[in-house]
Design a protein around this motif. Structure first.
Motif, PDB file in Angstrom:
ATOM      1  N   UNK A 378      28.594  -0.963  78.215  1.00 43.30           N
ATOM      2  CA  UNK A 378      28.025   0.268  77.684  1.00 43.30           C
ATOM      3  C   UNK A 378      27.792   1.348  78.714  1.00 43.30           C
ATOM      4  N   UNK A 379      27.988   1.023  79.997  1.00 40.11           N
ATOM      5  CA  UNK A 379      27.800   2.023  81.048  1.00 40.11           C
ATOM      6  C   UNK A 379      28.965   3.014  81.085  1.00 40.11           C
ATOM      7  N   UNK A 380      28.644   4.259  81.422  1.00 39.56           N
ATOM      8  CA  UNK A 380      29.674   5.273  81.632  1.00 39.56           C
ATOM      9  C   UNK A 380      30.119   5.164  83.083  1.00 39.56           C
ATOM     10  N   UNK A 381      31.184   4.379  83.319  1.00 37.02           N
ATOM     11  CA  UNK A 381      31.597   4.079  84.682  1.00 37.02           C
ATOM     12  C   UNK A 381      32.212   5.270  85.408  1.00 37.02           C
ATOM     13  N   UNK A 382      32.464   6.361  84.687  1.00 36.44           N
ATOM     14  CA  UNK A 382      32.993   7.562  85.329  1.00 36.44           C
ATOM     15  C   UNK A 382      31.897   8.444  85.920  1.00 36.44           C
ATOM     16  N   UNK A 383      30.637   8.163  85.579  1.00 38.37           N
ATOM     17  CA  UNK A 383      29.508   8.944  86.081  1.00 38.37           C
ATOM     18  C   UNK A 383      28.729   8.111  87.091  1.00 38.37           C
ATOM     19  N   UNK A 384      28.992   8.329  88.365  1.00 40.16           N
ATOM     20  CA  UNK A 384      28.370   7.522  89.413  1.00 40.16           C
ATOM     21  C   UNK A 384      26.871   7.742  89.509  1.00 40.16           C
ATOM     22  N   UNK A 385      26.380   8.902  89.068  1.00 40.27           N
ATOM     23  CA  UNK A 385      24.931   9.138  89.119  1.00 40.27           C
ATOM     24  C   UNK A 385      24.186   8.286  88.090  1.00 40.27           C
ATOM     25  N   UNK A 386      24.912   7.740  87.133  1.00 44.60           N
ATOM     26  CA  UNK A 386      24.324   6.811  86.163  1.00 44.60           C
ATOM     27  C   UNK A 386      24.604   5.356  86.563  1.00 44.60           C
ATOM     28  N   UNK A 387      25.817   5.108  87.081  1.00 46.25           N
ATOM     29  CA  UNK A 387      26.239   3.739  87.394  1.00 46.25           C
ATOM     30  C   UNK A 387      25.502   3.180  88.615  1.00 46.25           C
ATOM     31  N   UNK A 388      25.420   3.975  89.686  1.00 48.75           N
ATOM     32  CA  UNK A 388      24.817   3.463  90.924  1.00 48.75           C
ATOM     33  C   UNK A 388      23.351   3.061  90.723  1.00 48.75           C
ATOM     34  N   UNK A 389      22.493   3.905  90.121  1.00 50.26           N
ATOM     35  CA  UNK A 389      21.107   3.456  89.885  1.00 50.26           C
ATOM     36  C   UNK A 389      21.035   2.227  88.979  1.00 50.26           C
ATOM     37  N   UNK A 390      21.938   2.158  88.011  1.00 45.42           N
ATOM     38  CA  UNK A 390      21.951   0.994  87.122  1.00 45.42           C
ATOM     39  C   UNK A 390      22.280  -0.272  87.903  1.00 45.42           C
ATOM     40  N   UNK A 391      23.269  -0.187  88.798  1.00 46.49           N
ATOM     41  CA  UNK A 391      23.640  -1.353  89.600  1.00 46.49           C
ATOM     42  C   UNK A 391      22.529  -1.736  90.572  1.00 46.49           C
ATOM     43  N   UNK A 392      21.878  -0.745  91.167  1.00 43.93           N
ATOM     44  CA  UNK A 392      20.743  -1.022  92.056  1.00 43.93           C
ATOM     45  C   UNK A 392      19.654  -1.775  91.299  1.00 43.93           C
ATOM     46  N   UNK A 393      19.351  -1.327  90.085  1.00 46.45           N
ATOM     47  CA  UNK A 393      18.328  -1.961  89.256  1.00 46.45           C
ATOM     48  C   UNK A 393      18.688  -3.413  88.954  1.00 46.45           C
ATOM     49  N   UNK A 394      19.896  -3.607  88.452  1.00 46.99           N
ATOM     50  CA  UNK A 394      20.315  -4.943  88.012  1.00 46.99           C
ATOM     51  C   UNK A 394      20.420  -5.929  89.163  1.00 46.99           C
ATOM     52  N   UNK A 395      20.949  -5.469  90.311  1.00 46.43           N
ATOM     53  CA  UNK A 395      21.180  -6.379  91.433  1.00 46.43           C
ATOM     54  C   UNK A 395      19.878  -6.760  92.135  1.00 46.43           C
ATOM     55  N   UNK A 396      18.962  -5.793  92.270  1.00 46.65           N
ATOM     56  CA  UNK A 396      17.733  -6.079  93.002  1.00 46.65           C
ATOM     57  C   UNK A 396      16.772  -6.987  92.235  1.00 46.65           C
ATOM     58  N   UNK A 397      16.873  -7.028  90.919  1.00 48.66           N
ATOM     59  CA  UNK A 397      15.975  -7.911  90.164  1.00 48.66           C
ATOM     60  C   UNK A 397      16.100  -9.373  90.607  1.00 48.66           C
ATOM     61  N   UNK A 398      17.309  -9.952  90.612  1.00 44.69           N
ATOM     62  CA  UNK A 398      17.403 -11.346  91.067  1.00 44.69           C
ATOM     63  C   UNK A 398      17.245 -11.499  92.574  1.00 44.69           C
ATOM     64  N   UNK A 399      17.740 -10.533  93.354  1.00 49.68           N
ATOM     65  CA  UNK A 399      17.716 -10.686  94.806  1.00 49.68           C
ATOM     66  C   UNK A 399      16.321 -10.496  95.405  1.00 49.68           C
TER      67      UNK A 399
END
Length: 449
Positions: A378-399
């Protein structure tokens, strides 16, 4: 013959009619049997808390038996409120992480009494109720961008995955690489792997109750090959009197604990809200972040923190493990009410409930985690200003082993990227406020605790 059949079916039909009116089962495309099976599955995946929570809080000097009773009661009460008031299939119980913060940071680290720490939980619960009653909490939730809502769901899935892998023994701590492969020769780990393959195969074959079948099968095998011991069936619950109303509000209002109250409030806010949104989205109860029942679910969650502090336990929150019940078809509050009844039964059947080892529930949790990663499409992978914060959020939760930390860094990254790329107008006011609060918190504490 028909009269005899009517006499037998009459009570069942009336019962089904009552449950239909209360939970609107047909509207959600579910049945009593499906909801109760989902409730049992959810309960089995989170029943560990009635043993782990007393062990952790006992390190803070709290009476272990009383905390056990408080844990069962607040889990039952919170889940009951969620089921009857909000009609959501989400169970509540004292939160993992929050109990560790309570014991190892506030009491053992900062030197406060457990009574004062309970007072801090009470005050944070009151703040929680206030922002919920005033609608501020729902405003915060509505202000979360779509990409961040997706990230929260995916991050919860990844967080669930690392919990499951740890419980299964598939991953282990490593001083060199932080995490590494576990001992795959251990019987418990082998059983967990078998359980995951079983739940995956049964799910592909559309077998109803696949997660529950896996949990029960691994539990039975654990007695045979993994040294699991059967501790009995029935025992009378201990007294709750030592922790009931034992909180020290005056002590909690001291200068040092005011910061603790703020931290508890922020963690409760985003842990619980993130979990509620993630599980509810998976159940199809939230469309584009909105639901008529979301405010009620938030209220049920808020009230549980308040009651938990009175009974004598650390902060209560919505549980990630509710996703396993949702995957079994749970769509209404009847799932949560079933969980509530089982937690009450735990008061008297604690040895039996303790027979289900963590590695028996790990396969179901890991399977659910795999499915939650689907939200990434569901992510708009063409918009990095939306994708990068989303990836930061998702990755840091488990790490970082913290939902709240992932959400914090995600919001800060989202605000900064939008600001520095000239798209500040895309950001809602509530996002600026949340990002500023989290940034201030990290500057003040250095990210500790």
């Amino acid at each position: 013959m028909d009269m005899k059949r009517d006499a037998i079916e009459g009570p069942e039909l009336r019962k089904a009619g009552l449950l239909e009116r209360v939970f609107r089962l047909s509207e959600h495309g579910t049945t009593v049997r499906t909801e109760m099976l989902a409730g049992l599955t959810t309960f089995l995946t989170m029943a560990y808390i009635v043993f782990i929570n007393p062990n952790i809080l006992a390190d803070a000097g709290m009476p272990k038996g009383s905390v056990f009773v408080a844990t069962c009661l607040v889990a039952a009460l919170g889940s009951l409120i969620m089921g009857l008031y909000a009609n959501w299939p989400v169970a509540l119980a004292p939160g993992m992480g929050l109990n560790a913060y309570f014991t190892y940071v506030v009491v053992l680290g900062m030197g406060y009494t457990w009574q004062a720490a309970l007072g801090a939980v009470f005050i944070s619960g009151c703040c929680f109720l206030l922002v919920t009653l005033t609608g501020l909490r729902s405003i915060i939730v509505d202000g979360i961008p779509r990409s961040m809502r997706i990230a929260i769901t995916v991050g919860i899935g990844l967080f669930l995955a690392i919990i499951a892998l740890k419980n299964a023994g598939v991953v282990a701590a490593s001083p060199a690489t932080f995490v590494t492969i576990g001992d795959l020769h251990k019987p418990s780990t082998v059983l967990a792997v078998i359980g995951f393959i079983m739940v995956a195969v049964l799910s592909v074959r559309k077998v109803k109750g696949a997660l529950l079948v896996s949990i029960l099968t691994v539990t039975v095998l654990s007695f045979l090959v993994a040294g699991n011991s059967f501790g009995g069936v029935i025992s009378m619950p201990p007294s709750i009197e030592p922790t009931l109303f034992a909180l020290d509000i005056k002590g909690a209002l001291s200068g040092g604990l005011l910061n603790v109250v703020l931290v508890l409030f922020l963690v409760e806010l985003f842990d619980a809200t993130g979990t509620l949104m993630g599980v509810a989205t998976r159940a199809g109860l939230v469309t584009d972040g909105h639901s008529g029942r979301l405010n009620k679910a938030l209220m049920a969650d808020s009230a549980s923190i308040f009651f938990g502090s009175l009974l004598g336990t650390s902060s209560t929150t919505a549980y990630l493990e509710s996703a396993s019940g949702v995957e079994e078809g749970g769509r209404t509050g009847l799932t949560a009410v079933t969980v509530a009844g089982l937690f009450l039964a735990c008061l008297f059947f604690s040895p039996l409930a303790g027979s289900v080892p963590p590695y028996a529930t790990a396969p179901a949790l890991f399977y659910v985690a795999c499915l939650m990663l689907h939200e990434l499409v569901g992510l708009d992978w063409d918009d990095l200003t939306e994708v990068i914060p989303a990836c930061v959020t998702a990755v840091l939760m488990p790490f970082t082993y913290s939902i709240a930390t992932g959400v914090s860094f995600g919001f800060i990254t989202y605000a900064l990227l939008k600001l520095l790329t000239g798209r500040a107008r895309d950001v809602k006011p509530v996002v600026w406020v949340i990002a500023a609060v989290f940034l201030f918190k990290f500057v003040e504490t250095g990210g500790a605790h």
